[in-house]
Design a protein around this motif. Structure first.
Motif, PDB file in Angstrom:
ATOM      1  N   GLY A 231      40.511  45.185  32.375  1.00  0.00           N
ATOM      2  CA  GLY A 231      40.205  46.357  33.174  1.00  0.00           C
ATOM      3  C   GLY A 231      38.936  46.249  33.981  1.00  0.00           C
ATOM      4  O   GLY A 231      38.481  47.225  34.585  1.00  0.00           O
ATOM      5  N   VAL A 232      38.354  45.037  34.042  1.00  0.00           N
ATOM      6  CA  VAL A 232      37.121  44.842  34.800  1.00  0.00           C
ATOM      7  C   VAL A 232      37.413  44.646  36.285  1.00  0.00           C
ATOM      8  O   VAL A 232      36.674  45.123  37.155  1.00  0.00           O
ATOM      9  CB  VAL A 232      36.347  43.619  34.256  1.00  0.00           C
ATOM     10  CG1 VAL A 232      35.065  43.386  35.065  1.00  0.00           C
ATOM     11  CG2 VAL A 232      36.018  43.802  32.786  1.00  0.00           C
TER      12      VAL A 232
ATOM     13  N   GLY B 275      40.516  35.518  36.520  1.00  0.00           N
ATOM     14  CA  GLY B 275      40.861  36.806  37.113  1.00  0.00           C
ATOM     15  C   GLY B 275      41.868  37.564  36.287  1.00  0.00           C
ATOM     16  O   GLY B 275      41.759  38.803  36.123  1.00  0.00           O
ATOM     17  N   ALA B 276      42.857  36.855  35.752  1.00  0.00           N
ATOM     18  CA  ALA B 276      43.886  37.518  34.939  1.00  0.00           C
ATOM     19  C   ALA B 276      43.275  38.140  33.688  1.00  0.00           C
ATOM     20  O   ALA B 276      43.623  39.270  33.291  1.00  0.00           O
ATOM     21  CB  ALA B 276      44.973  36.512  34.562  1.00  0.00           C
ATOM     22  N   LEU B 277      42.389  37.386  33.048  1.00  0.00           N
ATOM     23  CA  LEU B 277      41.730  37.914  31.855  1.00  0.00           C
ATOM     24  C   LEU B 277      40.914  39.160  32.181  1.00  0.00           C
ATOM     25  O   LEU B 277      40.924  40.144  31.419  1.00  0.00           O
ATOM     26  CB  LEU B 277      40.821  36.835  31.241  1.00  0.00           C
ATOM     27  CG  LEU B 277      41.518  35.610  30.624  1.00  0.00           C
ATOM     28  CD1 LEU B 277      40.486  34.611  30.122  1.00  0.00           C
ATOM     29  CD2 LEU B 277      42.440  36.037  29.467  1.00  0.00           C
ATOM     30  N   ARG B 278      40.233  39.157  33.317  1.00  0.00           N
ATOM     31  CA  ARG B 278      39.368  40.285  33.676  1.00  0.00           C
ATOM     32  C   ARG B 278      40.179  41.486  34.161  1.00  0.00           C
ATOM     33  O   ARG B 278      39.770  42.631  33.987  1.00  0.00           O
ATOM     34  CB  ARG B 278      38.328  39.856  34.716  1.00  0.00           C
ATOM     35  CG  ARG B 278      37.325  38.861  34.119  1.00  0.00           C
ATOM     36  CD  ARG B 278      36.336  38.350  35.129  1.00  0.00           C
ATOM     37  NE  ARG B 278      35.377  39.374  35.560  1.00  0.00           N
ATOM     38  CZ  ARG B 278      34.343  39.807  34.847  1.00  0.00           C
ATOM     39  NH1 ARG B 278      34.116  39.316  33.636  1.00  0.00           N
ATOM     40  NH2 ARG B 278      33.519  40.719  35.315  1.00  0.00           N
TER      41      ARG B 278
ATOM     42  N   VAL C 167      31.087  38.669  40.071  1.00  0.00           N
ATOM     43  CA  VAL C 167      30.128  37.584  39.854  1.00  0.00           C
ATOM     44  C   VAL C 167      30.680  36.536  38.910  1.00  0.00           C
ATOM     45  O   VAL C 167      30.609  35.325  39.183  1.00  0.00           O
ATOM     46  CB  VAL C 167      28.798  38.144  39.292  1.00  0.00           C
ATOM     47  CG1 VAL C 167      27.858  37.002  38.922  1.00  0.00           C
ATOM     48  CG2 VAL C 167      28.153  39.065  40.299  1.00  0.00           C
ATOM     49  N   LYS C 168      31.293  36.925  37.819  1.00  0.00           N
ATOM     50  CA  LYS C 168      31.757  35.958  36.832  1.00  0.00           C
ATOM     51  C   LYS C 168      32.864  35.075  37.392  1.00  0.00           C
ATOM     52  O   LYS C 168      32.859  33.856  37.201  1.00  0.00           O
ATOM     53  CB  LYS C 168      32.231  36.687  35.580  1.00  0.00           C
ATOM     54  CG  LYS C 168      32.521  35.741  34.419  1.00  0.00           C
ATOM     55  CD  LYS C 168      32.806  36.506  33.135  1.00  0.00           C
ATOM     56  CE  LYS C 168      33.030  35.531  31.974  1.00  0.00           C
ATOM     57  NZ  LYS C 168      33.306  36.245  30.695  1.00  0.00           N
ATOM     58  N   ALA C 169      33.809  35.681  38.076  1.00  0.00           N
ATOM     59  CA  ALA C 169      34.909  34.901  38.655  1.00  0.00           C
ATOM     60  C   ALA C 169      34.389  33.988  39.763  1.00  0.00           C
ATOM     61  O   ALA C 169      34.922  32.884  39.968  1.00  0.00           O
ATOM     62  CB  ALA C 169      35.979  35.837  39.202  1.00  0.00           C
TER      63      ALA C 169
ATOM     64  N   GLY D 181      43.825  43.840  43.528  1.00  0.00           N
ATOM     65  CA  GLY D 181      43.379  43.556  44.889  1.00  0.00           C
ATOM     66  C   GLY D 181      42.178  42.623  44.909  1.00  0.00           C
ATOM     67  O   GLY D 181      42.047  41.760  45.775  1.00  0.00           O
ATOM     68  N   ALA D 182      41.276  42.779  43.931  1.00  0.00           N
ATOM     69  CA  ALA D 182      40.100  41.915  43.858  1.00  0.00           C
ATOM     70  C   ALA D 182      40.497  40.467  43.575  1.00  0.00           C
ATOM     71  O   ALA D 182      39.931  39.523  44.144  1.00  0.00           O
ATOM     72  CB  ALA D 182      39.142  42.424  42.774  1.00  0.00           C
ATOM     73  N   VAL D 183      41.490  40.287  42.679  1.00  0.00           N
ATOM     74  CA  VAL D 183      41.961  38.923  42.398  1.00  0.00           C
ATOM     75  C   VAL D 183      42.579  38.299  43.638  1.00  0.00           C
ATOM     76  O   VAL D 183      42.348  37.118  43.954  1.00  0.00           O
ATOM     77  CB  VAL D 183      42.971  38.932  41.227  1.00  0.00           C
ATOM     78  CG1 VAL D 183      43.566  37.529  41.018  1.00  0.00           C
ATOM     79  CG2 VAL D 183      42.303  39.412  39.945  1.00  0.00           C
ATOM     80  N   ILE D 184      43.386  39.088  44.367  1.00  0.00           N
ATOM     81  CA  ILE D 184      43.991  38.599  45.615  1.00  0.00           C
ATOM     82  C   ILE D 184      42.898  38.229  46.620  1.00  0.00           C
ATOM     83  O   ILE D 184      42.980  37.197  47.307  1.00  0.00           O
ATOM     84  CB  ILE D 184      44.930  39.647  46.222  1.00  0.00           C
ATOM     85  CG1 ILE D 184      46.103  39.939  45.291  1.00  0.00           C
ATOM     86  CG2 ILE D 184      45.436  39.193  47.586  1.00  0.00           C
ATOM     87  CD1 ILE D 184      46.992  38.755  45.039  1.00  0.00           C
TER      88      ILE D 184
END
Length: 579
Positions: A265-266, A258-261, A153-155, A270-273
């Protein structure tokens, strides 16, 4: 533009199935980043080769299903768009055929050609793209945003900021360019008119060695068109870089968040990709949507121009009740104080014209250039309606005759001899579709055109090139006269149609017309007094007014205008002798 959409009424199925298959394709496409995410987080992270292979097979299956849906969508979109343009062209042509000559004069041939071809083609492209992309692109954009929220949600808040900004850019530029594209099409009309005029008059241009001046005029019109296209092109071109800037800034923000999260460890890698893939999908779809908007903008401008034709002009009022007139009473025309003024003209072309023509009469019409001769005879078949006064045919007002019923009784040979591509036989049968060879030969003989046909190796089946350019001017005139005679008209109008004939052929033609057994009422418009001096009645027009009416001898004694015309064509001593 909205009024044109009813031409899609017969393609409701295609208009539903096309977007439906596109939406199915888009749905499968939205699952691809999730499959990639799962492949990275479960297969690659755990070194599970079997899982990776299964995910690759799943991606291949999604691609195959998506391709199948795309092919179906393309088929339905193309079918609806092509059908729409075909129906629109037919309706446009039918509307043009029903418009008055006044409205056709106002719109202009070149503008109508541009609207029938370029504008309709642009509309066809717009309809095709609308069926395929109108729902798909927004669905992908908002679908990718929603899928991003399922990932994180945040990203995904980055998407919430980027998409409204992109919408402002896209729709703002679209609203600015629509009127500009309309002006571009209007300028294209002018270029088309210049081109048509040059191609039609190329022999005259070369004869006067005026090629460079005409080329310069064309270059000037073309430069103005290009300048307008560049102006609207520059504005439209802003769409791609602006959308790229916004999307790339959004990608940078997404990767940063995304990198920060991931570091916290949030999120998984794969989620960032997956989030990045969703942003890429939005970018690709927005590029498609931008091009779609540009095409639709052009289509809307063109559609408004086509709709303007369909809404313009006064359709010729049609009365379907044909007056029943006994054959023995037919052939009489009466002009009663008739006046006519062309649209937007300062002065009337005809003023207070009154005369009567009985069955079998030969009416000669003569006068200076621009005196209203052609205008007068064009009122008989109701090409134009009189501004004042009345025209009665066989005692019935001409307005009470259905056009088809009136014109089937009239044989018309216009000033410009017009022949159509095909055979001589096909051209002659415009006068009567069921005419036999014997009837065709009879008409050709009367028109002094039989020798023209006999001189051709294929006779009646000789091919006529476009515009009859493989025949001389005199041959074309004789063939058009024969075409009018094939239907054995009750009224025959020869509008300066023997101007290219020599005096001997002209005289023979007049003798043959006088001897026709069905005794048509004949109107002969001519610049030659020799062509009309044996007429039963001669009408002398001067600046739209009737300067004199009577026989040749009467006019020589009483009509100064006729005397002047006759004196310019015959020696003075002969005028005195005839006077």
């Amino acid at each position: 533009m909205k009024k044109l959409l009813h031409f899609l009424a017969d393609y409701k199925k295609e208009c539903i199935l096309g977007p439906l298959f596109k939406m199915l394709e888009a749905t499968f496409e939205l699952f691809v980043p999730l499959v990639v995410k799962s492949m990275i987080d479960k297969g690659i992270a755990n070194g599970d080769t079997g899982y990776i292979i299964w995910m690759c097979l799943l991606l291949a299956l999604l691609a195959a299903v998506g391709l199948t849906n795309t092919l179906f969508a393309q088929y339905f979109a193309a079918k609806a768009a092509a059908g729409f343009s075909a129906k629109l062209r037919r309706a446009l042509m039918a509307h043009i055929q029903r418009m008055t000559y006044t409205d056709l004069d106002t719109l202009g041939t070149s503008s109508l050609i541009t609207r029938m071809t370029s504008d309709v083609n642009q509309l066809q492209t717009g309809i095709n793209l609308t069926i395929r992309l109108l729902l798909r692109s927004p669905f992908i954009v908002f679908g990718a945003m929603i899928m991003a929220f399922t990932v994180d949600v945040k990203a995904a808040l980055v998407f919430v900021v980027a998409i409204p900004l992109l919408s402002v850019v896209v729709f703002g530029i679209m609203l600015l360019t629509i009127p500009m594209y309309r002006k571009v099409q209007e300028r294209l009309d002018i270029v088309t008119e210049t081109t048509r005029e040059n191609l039609t008059g190329v022999r005259v241009i070369r004869a006067f060695r005026n090629e460079e001046a005409e080329a310069e005029e064309f270059r000037q019109e073309n430069r103005l068109l290009v300048a307008m296209q560049k102006s609207v092109g520059k504005l439209s071109a802003l769409m791609n870089p602006l959308t790229y800037v916004i999307v790339n800034l959004a990608v940078c923000a997404l990767i940063y968040v995304g990198a920060l999260r991931v570091d916290a460890g949030v999120l998984t890698q794969g989620a960032v990709i997956a989030l990045y893939n969703y942003m890429s999908q939005i970018l690709v779809e927005l590029i498609k949507f931008v091009n779609f908007i540009i095409s639709v903008t052009k289509a809307v401008a063109c559609g408004n121009r086509v709709q303007a034709v369909l809404e313009s002009g006064t359709l010729i009022p049609e009365n379907h009740h044909e007056p029943q007139i006994p054959v023995e009473n037919r052939g009489r025309i009466c002009f009663d104080h008739v006046s006519f003024t062309y649209e937007n003209a300062a002065e009337p072309s005809l003023s207070d014209i009154s005369f009567t023509a009985e069955r079998g009469d030969v009416i000669g019409i003569i006068g200076g250039t621009g005196s209203g001769k052609s205008t007068l005879v064009n009122l008989i078949p109701r090409f134009y309606e009189p501004s004042a006064g009345s025209i009665t045919i066989d005692g019935v007002p001409s307005a009470e005759f259905p056009h088809h019923a009136l014109r089937k009784r009239i044989g018309i040979v216009p000033q410009k001899a017009v022949l159509f591509h095909g055979t001589i036989r096909q051209n002659l049968q415009w006068g009567c579709a069921n005419a036999s060879d014997e009837e065709l030969h009879t008409a050709l003989k009367t028109a002094q055109a039989l020798d023209v046909v006999k001189s051709k190796p294929n006779g009646l089946d000789e091919t006529i090139a476009e515009g009859g350019r493989n025949f001389s001017g005199g041959q074309r005139q004789r063939l058009t006269i024969a075409r009018a005679l094939v239907r054995q008209p009750e009224f025959l109008i020869l509008d300066d149609s023997a101007s290219a004939l020599d005096y001997a052929t002209d005289a023979a033609l007049r003798q043959s017309l006088k001897a026709l057994p069905y005794r048509p009422t004949i109107f002969i418009v001519s610049q030659r007094t020799a062509s009309i001096q044996h007429a039963d009645k001669i009408l002398v027009l001067d600046d739209g007014a009737l300067a004199g009416a009577g026989t040749h001898q009467t006019l020589l004694q009483s009509c100064p205008v006729y005397q002047e015309i006759y004196a310019s064509q015959f020696p003075k001593e002969e005028v005195a002798q005839n006077g």
